[in-house]
Every structure is written in C-alpha cells, then in structure tokens.
Design an enzyme around this catalytic site. Structure first.
Site, PDB file in Angstrom:
ATOM      1  N   HIS A 377       7.784 -16.048  18.172  1.00 36.66           N
ATOM      2  CA  HIS A 377       9.205 -15.761  17.963  1.00 36.66           C
ATOM      3  C   HIS A 377       9.471 -14.740  16.872  1.00 36.66           C
ATOM      4  CE1 HIS A 377      10.788 -19.124  20.480  1.00 36.66           C
ATOM      5  NE2 HIS A 377       9.628 -19.658  20.151  1.00 36.66           N
ATOM      6  N   LYS A 568      24.991 -16.082  12.040  1.00 32.25           N
ATOM      7  CA  LYS A 568      23.543 -16.245  12.243  1.00 32.25           C
ATOM      8  C   LYS A 568      22.954 -16.563  10.875  1.00 32.25           C
ATOM      9  CE  LYS A 568      23.524 -11.956  13.889  1.00 32.25           C
ATOM     10  NZ  LYS A 568      22.710 -11.850  15.077  1.00 32.25           N
ATOM     11  N   ARG A 569      21.690 -16.944  10.814  1.00 27.20           N
ATOM     12  CA  ARG A 569      21.079 -17.150   9.500  1.00 27.20           C
ATOM     13  C   ARG A 569      21.217 -15.892   8.653  1.00 27.20           C
ATOM     14  NH1 ARG A 569      18.015 -21.880   8.650  1.00 27.20           N
ATOM     15  NH2 ARG A 569      17.670 -20.916   6.616  1.00 27.20           N
ATOM     16  N   LYS A 574      18.673  -8.971   9.335  1.00 27.46           N
ATOM     17  CA  LYS A 574      19.832  -9.091  10.226  1.00 27.46           C
ATOM     18  C   LYS A 574      20.999  -8.228   9.742  1.00 27.46           C
ATOM     19  CE  LYS A 574      18.566 -13.842  11.563  1.00 27.46           C
ATOM     20  NZ  LYS A 574      18.370 -13.819  13.032  1.00 27.46           N
ATOM     21  N   THR A 676      19.857 -14.948  20.324  1.00 31.44           N
ATOM     22  CA  THR A 676      20.428 -15.748  21.403  1.00 31.44           C
ATOM     23  C   THR A 676      21.937 -15.890  21.190  1.00 31.44           C
ATOM     24  OG1 THR A 676      19.674 -17.668  20.152  1.00 31.44           O
ATOM     25  CG2 THR A 676      18.415 -17.074  22.104  1.00 31.44           C
ATOM     26  N   LYS A 680      25.412 -15.763  23.809  1.00 37.51           N
ATOM     27  CA  LYS A 680      26.569 -16.675  23.835  1.00 37.51           C
ATOM     28  C   LYS A 680      27.867 -15.879  23.738  1.00 37.51           C
ATOM     29  CE  LYS A 680      23.541 -19.904  21.597  1.00 37.51           C
ATOM     30  NZ  LYS A 680      22.994 -20.333  20.291  1.00 37.51           N
TER      31      LYS A 680
HETATM   32  C1  26Q Z   1       7.422 -21.923   9.082  1.00 42.18           C
HETATM   33  C2  26Q Z   1       6.580 -22.486   8.121  1.00 42.18           C
HETATM   34  C3  26Q Z   1       7.070 -23.351   7.158  1.00 42.18           C
HETATM   35  C4  26Q Z   1       8.425 -23.657   7.170  1.00 42.18           C
HETATM   36  C5  26Q Z   1       9.265 -23.105   8.118  1.00 42.18           C
HETATM   37  C6  26Q Z   1       8.757 -22.228   9.072  1.00 42.18           C
HETATM   38  C7  26Q Z   1       9.666 -21.626  10.074  1.00 42.18           C
HETATM   39  C8  26Q Z   1      10.675 -22.394  10.649  1.00 42.18           C
HETATM   40  C9  26Q Z   1      11.540 -21.846  11.575  1.00 42.18           C
HETATM   41  C10 26Q Z   1       9.538 -20.320  10.484  1.00 42.18           C
HETATM   42  C11 26Q Z   1      10.398 -19.778  11.418  1.00 42.18           C
HETATM   43  C12 26Q Z   1      11.408 -20.534  11.975  1.00 42.18           C
HETATM   44  C13 26Q Z   1      12.374 -20.027  12.956  1.00 42.18           C
HETATM   45  C14 26Q Z   1      12.325 -18.851  13.535  1.00 42.18           C
HETATM   46  C15 26Q Z   1      13.356 -18.413  14.476  1.00 42.18           C
HETATM   47  O1  26Q Z   1      14.365 -19.065  14.657  1.00 42.18           O
HETATM   48  N1  26Q Z   1      13.155 -17.273  15.139  1.00 42.18           N
HETATM   49  C16 26Q Z   1      14.127 -16.791  16.096  1.00 42.18           C
HETATM   50  O2  26Q Z   1      13.789 -17.311  17.368  1.00 42.18           O
HETATM   51  C17 26Q Z   1      14.795 -17.023  18.323  1.00 42.18           C
HETATM   52  C18 26Q Z   1      14.416 -17.718  19.620  1.00 42.18           C
HETATM   53  O3  26Q Z   1      13.326 -17.086  20.207  1.00 42.18           O
HETATM   54  C19 26Q Z   1      14.947 -15.530  18.492  1.00 42.18           C
HETATM   55  O4  26Q Z   1      16.028 -15.288  19.357  1.00 42.18           O
HETATM   56  C20 26Q Z   1      15.208 -14.843  17.143  1.00 42.18           C
HETATM   57  O5  26Q Z   1      15.212 -13.443  17.300  1.00 42.18           O
HETATM   58  C21 26Q Z   1      14.157 -15.270  16.140  1.00 42.18           C
HETATM   59  O6  26Q Z   1      14.465 -14.749  14.867  1.00 42.18           O
END
Ligand code: 26Q
Length: 836
Positions: A377, A568-569, A574, A676, A680
C-alpha cells in the site's frame, strides 16, 4: 469474564430448524418492544436513546444470526469450499446499524416501526460509536472489501484484532491537536459474538532446542515460552439482500490461567496481576501511525498474535475434517496479507506445519508459498517495515530461525539466477546488514507469496520499476495490479439517501450491486429537469454538511458557496499545506481588491496527525490560525471561509462526501498509492482537482479531461525536478506566490506566537523539500481558478457533477473483489441462499 472449558453436546434439530423471523414492520416492532422491556429491563421512565438503540440492535442481530448460520453451513458443504482469509491489522468499520438495515433490506420496515413508536432513527443511530479499528485508507479498504465479498457471496473470512482502544479522538485546543483515548467498548458491543470455545494459545519468548526425530530428521522445539490466549469475537458481515452473512473474526488477548496461578501461589499477587496485564495489553490499543513504521516491540507482538491465532484457527478447522493430511491444503486455502503487517504469517505457517504437524521443509514451503498473497500500500521508504533481528530473537526465536533458513535458500536461488552478482544478493537479502541487522518484511512477503499487488495502476507500475525491481526481474509472473475501490452500499446508497432516491427513480436499483449501471445517467447530464433535481439533492446535502461543520468547528458556511474539501490523514506528502497556501492566496486577492467576478468558497480541511508527527501537527495549527484570521475579517465576509473539522472519521465522511463540490486530491505525484476518499467524492458527484497520482489517473480516464481539474508535475517530472529544485527562485519569479510567502514570513497568522511556523517555512523554501510544494503552486492556483470560474456556471457544473457519478462504476469494491477472485483467490461464489 473467564474462559470456561465448555462441555460438548450435540445440538438437537430444534436448534437448526427454527422458523424464519419476520422482516416486516410489525414483527420488528414487536421484537423491539420485547427487547426493550424484557431483555434490557427498561420501562416508561427510561428516556435514554441508548437503550432503544440497543433494543434495535438486538432485533436486527437475530435476523443476522439466522442468515449467518445458513451461510456457514453452505461453506461447510462437501468437506468445505475453497476459502480466502483477509489478514489485516486494521478494519475501519465505522458504524454497523444503518448498514445492517440497508443490507438486510429492512430499512423501510424499521423506519415504519420506529415511526409508529414515535422514535427517531437518527437519534438512535447517533448512539453507536464508530468501530475505529484502523488508521485510514488501508483499514477502511479492508472494511469495504468485507462488504463486497459478502455481497458477491465469496467465502472470505476477515481476521483482525479487537483493540480495546481504536483510533484516538481528536480535539483541537488553541489550534493544536490533542489526542484522547477512544474507549469505544465502554458501553459494550452487541454486534460481536464471543467464541471462547475457539480460543488459541500464542507463544512468546523462550528458546529453541533441536532434537532427533524418529525418522532421523532434525526437529525443533520452542520451549520456556510465556503464553497468551487469543479469544475470537465474531462480527457478522451481511451481504446486500442476498441471505449471505460472512464473518469478521477479531482476536482479543486474555491471560492464561497459569499466569495468575504461578505467581499467585508464590505469594506475589502484584506480579500475577502484572503478568496478566502484560498479556492483555497486546490488544489494548491501535497504533495510530499510518505511514511510518515505529519498531515498537508491542507492535511486533500484535502482528504475531494476529498471524498465529488466525493460522492456528484455520489449521484447527482443517484437521477437524482432514486429519493430518495437508495434500489439499493449498488447493483449498488462500491468505491475503494487507500490507506487510501480518507478514510474519509466512514464517508462522512454516513453523506450524513443521513443528506442530510434522511436515518436512520442502512440503511446508510448497504449501506456504502457494497460499500467501501480498498487497503493498505504499512506496514511501519510511513506511517499509523492518524489525531488528535482536528483537526478533528475543520475542520469536523460532520464527527468526525459520526466516534465516528461508533467506539462505532464497539467496541460493538469487545466486543461480545472477551468478557472481554479490551486490544483487546483498540488495535482495531478507536481512539488511548494518549497525543493527534488520528483517525486511516486504521482502519476506514477496518471497513467501505467489502474488504481489499494488493498489492502483501507477502504483503497481512504480513497484515493478523501482522499489521491487530486483524481485520483478526474478519473478515477473508474481506481480499484478488491483485498483482499489469503495463499497457503493455505504458510500452512496447509505450515506446519500437523496441521491439514492433520484438515481434509483431514474435508472432503477441495479447500480447498488452493479455500479457500472450508473453509466445510464450519462444522457441525463444534458437534461435540464434532471440537473435541477440533481442540484437540489446536492444543496440539501450541503445544508447537512454545513450543520456538521458549524457544530464541530463553530465556523458558519454559506451553502451557496462552493464547498472545497480535503479530508484524509495529515501528512506532508498529501500536501494539505499546498491547499492552505492557496487559501492564503485567495485571502490576499480579496485584501488587495482583486475580487471582481468572485466565486464564494468554503474550504474544509480535516484529518488526524500521528501523535509523534511534528510537522503534521504544525500544519493543523497553521490551518486553524489562518482560519481565525480569515473568518473574522469583515472585508472577507462570505467570499471565503475556512474550517478545520476536528475528529475526522468514517461517520463524518458519510456526511462530508455527499455535500462536497470540489474534492482535493493534491498529493505529490508518485506518493499516494491509490487514495480511496477520491472515489467516495466522485461517486457522490464532487469534481476532483488533482495531480496525476494514484487512482486519480484512473478517475480522470473514466470521467474524461473536461470534468476533472488537473494540475502539477507527473511522477516522472517530480523525480527530474528533485535534482535541480530552487523554490526560492520560483517564489521570486511569481508575485502571487511571493505575497503568500510574505504574509507567512511577516507572522500575519501568528502575531502573538512568533516563530511557530518557521519549520514550515523552512521546508517550503528548501531545495530538498521532498514534497515539492512550491513547484506545483502556480499550476494549482491556475487550476483552482478554472474550477472557480466553472462553478459560476451552475448548469455546467451540474453536468460535470453528474458525469463524475455516472463514470464512477469502476471504483466499486465489487469490481476490485471480482479481480482479486479471478486472478488470485479463485473462489467459487456460493449459490443462492435461503432467507433472502
Ligand atoms: C506500520 C508499522 C507500525 C505501526 C503502524 C504501521 C502502519 C499502519 C498503517 C503503516 C501504514 C498504515 C496505513 C497505510 C495506509 O493507509 N495506506 C493507504 O492505503 C490505501 C488503501 O490501499 C491507499 O489508498 C492510500 O493511498 C495509502 O496511503
């Protein structure tokens, strides 16, 4: 609650042959009243909506339960169908109530029943906390996948963690983000079903010991571990009016009884309680970082806890039917890894097959590498998970041994493929050498999987060309793309009742399960009567959004203005900062009297910053400071408003996307894997202003150039620009940009907080700014100007809006799931089920 060992007994047929429950308003009302007064024990003095909400959940739950059972039985037929398991550390489900009503097809009878009882559905719905068990895109994607799989009757089980605390609640104090714990289970959760009978034991720590097996082979024992129980809580996932209810199984951690007993008997009560807490801490809280790996031991514990519990659960069900015969296991099972977070499953499945089920290495590897599939991702290097070998050895010694063995065998393959290329071997090794050795989880995932996919066309392409190039050269056949989607049940039918009604009246209800049917709306873009109705729906939704904004931020939006939204985050890539710079530019134009032919605009920004992400938090503060100056300037008035919406979450998006005119998707090209939220907004008739990044590219392809405001460098141009980037030069050469920078530098937005925005100014003006914000600023201003002019022609805008909805069919997770199934999972959808 303690985990009891339950006596086994065979349920009689009276249990499996219950008459179906009524789905009409009368049956629902009667169950509702019984639950309220008899089960919950409330009476006429109870005025709390919460109990009525609970009575309604119990009523619906019964109807889910019976379909759930039928679905399970269908999956069990003929010794069990082939199944897929979606392993994810995050499922960002949001609320379940109105979604359950919609999918069960009882929304009308429920409304009727409540109406007759004099109750308001809205008030009851507000009683439910969001299940915020995810950070953002990746977690919400998992939730949309679950909905589509159930709707397609695909035998897919979700496996995740039941965090006691989900994503933190965000408050704003003096313009800064303040985090509060999200104790979402405080008043219980009636949607999930605890299943202590399926608890699994998870090992940590200890040491490994070799021994000689009877057949002369070497075997391994993992000894002196401290164990934790994983208790499953099942959530029903209803398909759309098809009688199917799939399962999301979330694991909660419980101390084993030994924990209490050993220390307790030795007289140290506090140690006994301490050990118990340690064990139960594992599932206490969701890590709120969405883009940086943080290397914390507890996080690795969580990941292993999920992987081990889920695999043991699948193996338990397998051996119950097939005994110790694993010859068909790979033909019947498939695990989809949601990013690298559950990737330790690769090593854990090897361990379980070899150490617990006595298979040899080769046989175990053949199974493992034929059942695992990995979805990436992100391309951001700081997000790639690495775990220190030292930590691994301490916490999961047996798994580290296995990873080393996988690596040794893999590097032999690399050496055969590229004889003498030592550089290649070092680059591709699962172990990164250096000051501290690290396990590269993405590489483990690729080596252990038969499929590796990105989440949008550009992203998958960049993975093959860049990040995973070596692996792509070795195994091109593993790599594929699966463009993301969202479920139109929640993100259109559910959250936008006005649009639902208009679209269904116009083209029929088929779009709810076949989103491509929205194309039938295309000719209506030229129908003035239809456009008027379309605009009326949007207007109503803007009123709803404006009340949310006013209630939560205090800013009053004029609903005649263009609603320009970025939620978004918070992350530098971004580029919320680019958005704010543009707002400052508009303010500057008003102040210098350049406001002829003006399009009034309300700008909304919302999103959470990871608690340790300093810059993201400063950007929130800047937004709030800019808002304070602009919103209180009488000269600006209704021409421009800007609000920061606190605590952005699934439930807020359900009000935001229907009421948006302009959707901001402005990441630095090459950085947003897919996005995503962009989908929406598009579905709900917003027009996008965006870069050629992630799924924006595909959105523009679908809707066409004329209904999309494109700007900015391409991913390739971004990489070229980096080599020779001079933001200060750009600023000096463009008076609009120079004036914006001057306002910031002269502390116009922080008169009494000198210096707080210096770090922001510093990155903007640095030749090393990785996000190239200033490089895209001029193009952004121009594209925004075009959008503003286009908005003045409301008929033309309505056309663009209709076309966006009409062309959004590709972005349904129904399509995404069909593609995963056709190319990766190969599951047979269930035939029709009873009780549709
Ligand atoms: C990793 C290690 C330790 C703690 C947290 C994490 C961690 C947690 C969540 C790393 C990444 C995430 C989330 C990533 C994320 O949401 N990526 C997004 O995924 C979407 C679905 O595919 C995409 O549409 C976005 O572009 C992408 O940023």
């Amino acid at each position: 609650m303690s985990i009891k060992i339950l006596e086994k007994s065979t349920p009689a047929s009276w249990l499996t042959e219950l008459p179906p429950l009524g789905m009409d308003a009368k049956s629902i009302a009667s169950d509702f009243r019984r639950y309220f007064s008899h089960t919950l024990g409330r009476d006429r003095h109870t005025h709390y909506a919460h109990y009525m909400y609970e009575a309604l959940v119990l009523t619906l739950r019964d109807r889910l339960w019976e379909r759930w059972k039928n679905t399970r039985y269908a999956y069990e037929e003929d010794g069990g169908v082939r199944r897929a398991y979606y392993l994810s550390m995050e499922f960002l489900m949001g609320r379940a109530l109105s979604n359950a009503m919609l999918n069960l097809g009882v929304d009308e009878p429920v409304h009727k029943a409540l109406n007759e009882l004099g109750l308001s559905m809205e008030e009851l719905a507000e009683c439910e906390n969001d299940a915020g068990l995810g950070n953002g895109g990746l977690g919400r994607l998992a939730a949309c996948f679950m909905d589509s799989c159930a709707t397609l009757r695909l035998p897919v089980v979700g496996y995740g963690i039941r965090y006691a605390y989900g994503m933190f609640r965000q408050k704003i104090e003096n313009g800064y983000q303040v985090e509060e714990p999200d104790h979402w289970l405080r008043s219980g959760n009636l949607w999930d079903l605890e299943r202590p009978e399926y608890a699994q034991r998870i090992k940590f720590g200890g040491r490994t010991e070799g021994y000689l097996k009877a057949n002369g082979d070497m075997g391994w024992r993992w000894l002196d571990t401290y164990d934790v129980l994983a208790v499953p809580y099942d959530l029903p996932i209803p398909g759309y009016r098809n009688g199917a209810v799939n399962t999301l199984r979330l694991w909660g951690a419980k101390a084993t009884d030994e924990f209490d007993l050993e220390d307790f008997n030795a007289g140290s009560y506090d140690q006994a309680v301490g050990a118990k807490n340690m064990a139960e801490n594992i599932t206490m809280v969701l890590y709120p970082n969405d883009a940086t790996e943080n290397g914390k031991e507890l996080r690795l514990r969580q990941q292993y806890f999920l992987a081990s519990a889920s695999l043991q659960d699948v193996l338990r069900q397998w051996t119950r039917i097939h005994g110790e015969d694993f010859s068909e296991f790979a033909a019947k099972n498939c695990f989809q890894l949601n990013d690298t977070h559950p990737t330790i499953a690769v090593a854990e499945l090897m361990r379980l097959l070899m150490d617990e089920h006595d298979l040899g290495w080769d046989e175990s590897w053949k199974i493992t590498s034929n059942v695992m599939a990995y979805t990436n991702h992100t391309l951001l290097p700081e997000a790639l998970e690495r775990w220190s070998v030292r930590l691994f050895r301490q916490l999961l010694p047996r798994l580290l041994d296995i990873i080393y063995e996988i690596n040794a065998r893999f590097l032999t393959q690399v050496a055969t493929h590229w004889p003498g290329d030592m550089d290649r071997q070092a680059r591709m090794s699962l172990i990164e050498e250096g000051y501290e050795q690290q396990v590269r989880m993405a590489y483990l995932a690729i080596v252990g999987s038969f499929s590796v996919n990105g989440v949008a066309a550009l992203h998958s392409d960049l993975l093959q060309k860049g990040l995973f190039h070596d692996f792509y050269e070795m195994w091109p056949e593993k790599f594929n793309n699966k463009t993301n989607g969202v479920t139109q049940r929640r993100w259109m039918a559910g959250c936008n009742p006005g649009l639902n009604k208009l679209v269904t009246e116009t083209i029929g209800p088929g779009w709810v399960t076949n989103l491509d049917e929205l194309r039938k709306l295309i000719p209506y873009a030229d129908d003035a009567k239809f456009r008027a109705r379309w605009r009326a729906v949007k207007q109503e939704n803007k009123v709803r959004l404006a009340s949310l904004v006013e209630a939560d931020s205090g800013v009053v939006f004029n609903t005649k203005a263009m609603f320009d939204v970025q939620v978004k985050r918070m992350h530098e890539y971004k580029r919320q900062l680019l958005n704010i710079l543009h707002v400052i530019h508009l303010y500057d134009r008003i102040k210098r009297g350049d406001a002829a032919n003006w399009t009034p605009r309300c700008v909304l920004i919302g999103g959470k910053a990871a608690p340790g992400y300093y810059m993201a938090k400063q950007i929130i503060k800047l937004t709030n400071n800019v808002a304070k100056v602009i919103n209180n300037d009488v000269e600006v008035g209704d021409k421009l408003k800007i609000a920061f919406l606190p605590n952005y979450r699934v439930t807020a998006m359900e009000v935001i996307c229907p009421g948006t005119d302009l959707s901001e998707q402005i990441s630095t090209a090459g950085k947003e894997a897919s996005g995503t939220g962009n989908m929406k907004f598009m579905m709900n008739g917003a027009v996008t202003i965006g870069t050629l990044d992630g799924a924006n590219i595909e959105i523009r392809e679908e809707v066409g150039d004329d209904s999309f405001f494109l700007f900015g460098l391409t991913a390739q141009q971004v990489e070229e620009q980096r080599r020779d980037y001079n933001p200060v030069g750009i600023i000096h050469g463009d008076s609009d940009i120079a004036r914006v920078m001057h306002l910031l530098e002269s502390h116009h937005f922080n008169q009494f907080e000198q210096g707080i925005f210096d770090p922001i100014l510093h990155t903007l003006t640095s030749p090393h700014d990785p996000w190239l914000t200033i490089a895209d600023f001029r193009a952004f201003i121009d594209a925004q100007n075009q959008a503003a002019l286009a908005y003045q022609d409301q008929e033309k805008w309505a056309k663009m809006s209709i076309l966006n909805t009409a062309c959004s069919g590709k972005f349904s997770t129904d399509r995404t799931m069909r593609e995963y199934n056709a190319e990766i999972w190969k599951l047979q959808p269930l035939p029709e089920l009873p009780l549709v």
